[in-house]
Motif scaffolding. Structure first.
Motif, mmCIF file in Angstrom:
data_model
loop_
_atom_site.group_PDB
_atom_site.id
_atom_site.type_symbol
_atom_site.label_atom_id
_atom_site.label_comp_id
_atom_site.label_asym_id
_atom_site.label_seq_id
_atom_site.Cartn_x
_atom_site.Cartn_y
_atom_site.Cartn_z
ATOM 1 N N ARG A 12 14.037 18.517 40.490
ATOM 2 C CA ARG A 12 15.391 19.067 40.650
ATOM 3 C C ARG A 12 16.449 17.971 40.640
ATOM 4 N NH1 ARG A 12 13.131 22.704 45.532
ATOM 5 N NH2 ARG A 12 12.031 20.725 45.758
ATOM 6 N N ALA A 13 16.246 16.934 41.453
ATOM 7 C CA ALA A 13 17.227 15.842 41.470
ATOM 8 C C ALA A 13 17.203 15.082 40.149
ATOM 9 C CB ALA A 13 16.930 14.899 42.637
ATOM 10 N N ARG A 33 5.111 12.389 35.001
ATOM 11 C CA ARG A 33 3.677 12.053 34.963
ATOM 12 C C ARG A 33 2.990 12.663 33.768
ATOM 13 N NH1 ARG A 33 1.952 13.768 40.818
ATOM 14 N NH2 ARG A 33 3.442 15.385 40.239
ATOM 15 N N ARG A 37 4.124 18.845 30.366
ATOM 16 C CA ARG A 37 4.564 19.837 31.358
ATOM 17 C C ARG A 37 6.080 20.031 31.350
ATOM 18 N NH1 ARG A 37 1.332 17.829 35.803
ATOM 19 N NH2 ARG A 37 3.264 17.390 36.895
ATOM 20 N N HIS A 38 6.774 19.167 30.597
ATOM 21 C CA HIS A 38 8.249 19.238 30.590
ATOM 22 C C HIS A 38 8.773 19.276 29.161
ATOM 23 C CE1 HIS A 38 8.248 18.437 34.889
ATOM 24 N NE2 HIS A 38 7.400 17.446 34.660
ATOM 25 N N ASP A 52 4.211 6.596 36.322
ATOM 26 C CA ASP A 52 3.907 6.864 37.729
ATOM 27 C C ASP A 52 4.704 5.861 38.558
ATOM 28 O OD1 ASP A 52 2.841 6.889 40.301
ATOM 29 O OD2 ASP A 52 0.818 7.310 39.600
ATOM 30 N N SER A 77 7.004 19.208 47.032
ATOM 31 C CA SER A 77 8.098 19.999 46.471
ATOM 32 C C SER A 77 8.446 21.239 47.278
ATOM 33 C CB SER A 77 7.758 20.406 45.032
ATOM 34 O OG SER A 77 7.744 19.263 44.209
ATOM 35 N N GLY A 116 17.301 13.681 54.436
ATOM 36 C CA GLY A 116 18.187 13.836 55.594
ATOM 37 C C GLY A 116 17.459 13.841 56.930
ATOM 38 N N HIS A 145 8.432 9.506 53.945
ATOM 39 C CA HIS A 145 9.711 9.156 53.314
ATOM 40 C C HIS A 145 10.368 7.999 54.067
ATOM 41 C CE1 HIS A 145 12.740 10.184 50.411
ATOM 42 N NE2 HIS A 145 12.301 11.415 50.245
ATOM 43 N N GLY A 169 21.916 17.321 55.356
ATOM 44 C CA GLY A 169 21.952 18.781 55.380
ATOM 45 C C GLY A 169 21.305 19.373 54.141
ATOM 46 N N TYR A 199 22.670 19.707 44.209
ATOM 47 C CA TYR A 199 21.974 18.670 43.437
ATOM 48 C C TYR A 199 22.934 18.059 42.412
ATOM 49 C CZ TYR A 199 17.165 19.482 45.095
ATOM 50 O OH TYR A 199 16.015 19.547 45.855
ATOM 51 N N ASN A 242 15.588 21.888 50.297
ATOM 52 C CA ASN A 242 15.016 21.990 51.631
ATOM 53 C C ASN A 242 15.923 21.324 52.632
ATOM 54 O OD1 ASN A 242 14.401 19.404 50.681
ATOM 55 N ND2 ASN A 242 12.214 19.715 50.710
HETATM 56 N N1 LIG Z 1 18.205 17.509 52.215
HETATM 57 C C1 LIG Z 1 17.495 16.489 51.821
HETATM 58 O O1 LIG Z 1 17.516 15.424 52.397
HETATM 59 C C2 LIG Z 1 16.629 16.645 50.592
HETATM 60 C C3 LIG Z 1 16.363 17.908 50.054
HETATM 61 C C4 LIG Z 1 15.562 18.001 48.920
HETATM 62 C C5 LIG Z 1 15.019 16.845 48.350
HETATM 63 N N2 LIG Z 1 15.309 15.634 48.904
HETATM 64 C C6 LIG Z 1 14.761 14.411 48.305
HETATM 65 O O2 LIG Z 1 15.253 14.281 46.975
HETATM 66 C C7 LIG Z 1 14.275 13.620 46.188
HETATM 67 C C8 LIG Z 1 13.981 14.463 44.957
HETATM 68 O O3 LIG Z 1 13.516 15.731 45.385
HETATM 69 P P1 LIG Z 1 13.477 17.011 44.442
HETATM 70 O O4 LIG Z 1 13.915 18.173 45.232
HETATM 71 O O5 LIG Z 1 14.143 16.714 43.151
HETATM 72 O O6 LIG Z 1 11.907 17.112 44.217
HETATM 73 P P2 LIG Z 1 11.103 17.928 43.087
HETATM 74 O O7 LIG Z 1 11.973 18.942 42.455
HETATM 75 O O8 LIG Z 1 9.852 18.372 43.736
HETATM 76 O O9 LIG Z 1 10.792 16.816 41.995
HETATM 77 C C9 LIG Z 1 10.019 15.697 42.320
HETATM 78 C C10 LIG Z 1 9.406 15.156 41.049
HETATM 79 O O10 LIG Z 1 8.656 13.988 41.418
HETATM 80 C C11 LIG Z 1 7.690 13.828 40.402
HETATM 81 N N3 LIG Z 1 6.578 12.990 40.843
HETATM 82 C C12 LIG Z 1 5.688 13.241 41.844
HETATM 83 N N4 LIG Z 1 4.851 12.212 41.977
HETATM 84 C C13 LIG Z 1 5.207 11.286 41.034
HETATM 85 C C14 LIG Z 1 4.730 9.998 40.688
HETATM 86 N N5 LIG Z 1 3.685 9.432 41.322
HETATM 87 N N6 LIG Z 1 5.368 9.315 39.694
HETATM 88 C C15 LIG Z 1 6.410 9.867 39.034
HETATM 89 N N7 LIG Z 1 6.914 11.087 39.328
HETATM 90 C C16 LIG Z 1 6.303 11.792 40.302
HETATM 91 C C17 LIG Z 1 7.264 15.222 40.013
HETATM 92 O O11 LIG Z 1 7.194 15.138 38.634
HETATM 93 P P3 LIG Z 1 6.003 15.585 37.699
HETATM 94 O O12 LIG Z 1 5.128 16.510 38.488
HETATM 95 O O13 LIG Z 1 6.690 16.235 36.595
HETATM 96 O O14 LIG Z 1 5.368 14.315 37.289
HETATM 97 C C18 LIG Z 1 8.454 16.112 40.369
HETATM 98 O O15 LIG Z 1 9.080 16.641 39.219
HETATM 99 C C19 LIG Z 1 13.056 13.406 47.084
HETATM 100 O O16 LIG Z 1 13.114 12.128 47.645
HETATM 101 C C20 LIG Z 1 13.259 14.458 48.164
HETATM 102 O O17 LIG Z 1 12.600 14.158 49.356
HETATM 103 C C21 LIG Z 1 16.102 15.502 49.989
#
Ligand SMILES: NC(=O)c1ccc[n+]([C@@H]2O[C@H](COP(=O)([O-])OP(=O)(O)OC[C@H]3O[C@@H](n4cnc5c(N)ncnc54)[C@H](OP(=O)(O)O)[C@@H]3O)[C@@H](O)[C@H]2O)c1
Length: 242
Positions: A12-13, A33, A37-38, A52, A77, A116, A145, A169, A199, A242
């Protein structure tokens, strides 16, 4: 203009950052990875590569020749995934591979997306330590994290100038791009207004810090306020985050 390499570009990000970077004229190398898939990720100006973020050689190979790198990877995720496969060292390994790999590749800027849950609440405790504010079931992920943030702080005095942007938040998937955001410190923003961020606006902040770095070797919070979202009622909201 040199391009941006986005680790986690299929998420998503990562997708929001890729879109924002493209809109501003940057070429993007989208690291996922499994490219198959994309299939929708490739577009004009976007090169999809396999990689990776925890693997040093993979990071070095993908990053060479770029102006900046984005770490938008998450091994978790959503709660439905559970934690059976979560590596508590995941974000530490990613920090190590990025700091070393980007240095070898000659990429001097890293913008990482934070969580957060490790900001401090009104009582001075990390949000993740307050079961009323953060689901205890997700705490293992928050701890993993946070270990990654500590690693950046411990080892991040080398040639790679990093910053971690932490959404304070709720982070809203499909939320409106206002083009604006506020930047705070270690504490959750107070003042009785609910912090919230789309996002799309997170991506604005990320690309800003690549285009014109303002914050160096530190972590900051990034947010808007939920009541501001209601100024844009026409925009679809898909929930998630989340
Ligand atoms: N409120 C908050 O603080 C908040 C809320 C949401 C998210 N976040 C943070 O924002 C960041 C992004 O989150 P998101 O929501 O975008 O997550 P997401 O939608 O689940 O996407 C994460 C991506 O990471 C990739 N990934 C997983 N393991 C990997 C690896 N070893 N090497 C390369 N890519 C890998 C996956 O890609 P593939 O499966 O396609 O390889 C997946 O597409 C994270 O740090 C998350 O914790 C913070």
């Amino acid at each position: 203009m040199s391009g941006i390499v986005v680790f986690g570009a299929g998420g998503r990000a990562g997708r929001a950052v890729t879109a924002e970077a493209r809109a501003r004229g940057y070429a993007v190398t989208a690291v996922v990875r499994e490219p198959a898939r994309h299939p929708d990720l490739g577009a004009e100006g976007v090169t999809v590569v396999r990689g990776d973020v925890t693997d040093l050689r993979s990071v070095t190979g993908a990053a060479a020749g770029h102006a900046g790198a984005v770490h938008a990877v998450s091994p978790f995720s959503g709660p439905e995934q559970g934690f059976d496969t979560l590596d508590p060292g995941f974000f530490v390994k990613a920090a190590d591979a990025l700091l070393e790999g980007l240095a070898v590749a000659g990429v001097g800027r890293l913008v990482a997306v934070g969580l957060g849950a490790n900001l401090l609440g009104a009582d001075g405790r990390p949000v993740m330590d307050d079961p009323g504010a953060f689901p205890p079931a997700i705490r293992p992920f928050a701890l993993a994290h946070t270990a990654g943030l500590h690693r950046l702080r411990e080892r991040g005095n080398g040639p790679v100038d990093w910053v971690m942007l932490t959404p304070a938040g709720h982070l809203e998937h499909g939320g409106v791009r206002t083009g604006r955001y506020r930047v705070g410190g270690e504490r959750l923003p107070g003042g009785g207004r609910e912090p919230w961020l789309s996002y799309a606006d997170l991506a604005v902040a990320v690309v800003d810090e690549i285009a014109q770095p303002v914050r160096h070797r530190t972590r900051v919070s990034v947010f808007n306020h939920r009541d501001e979202r209601d100024q844009f009622p026409e925009v679809g909201r898909e929930g998630g985050g989340n």
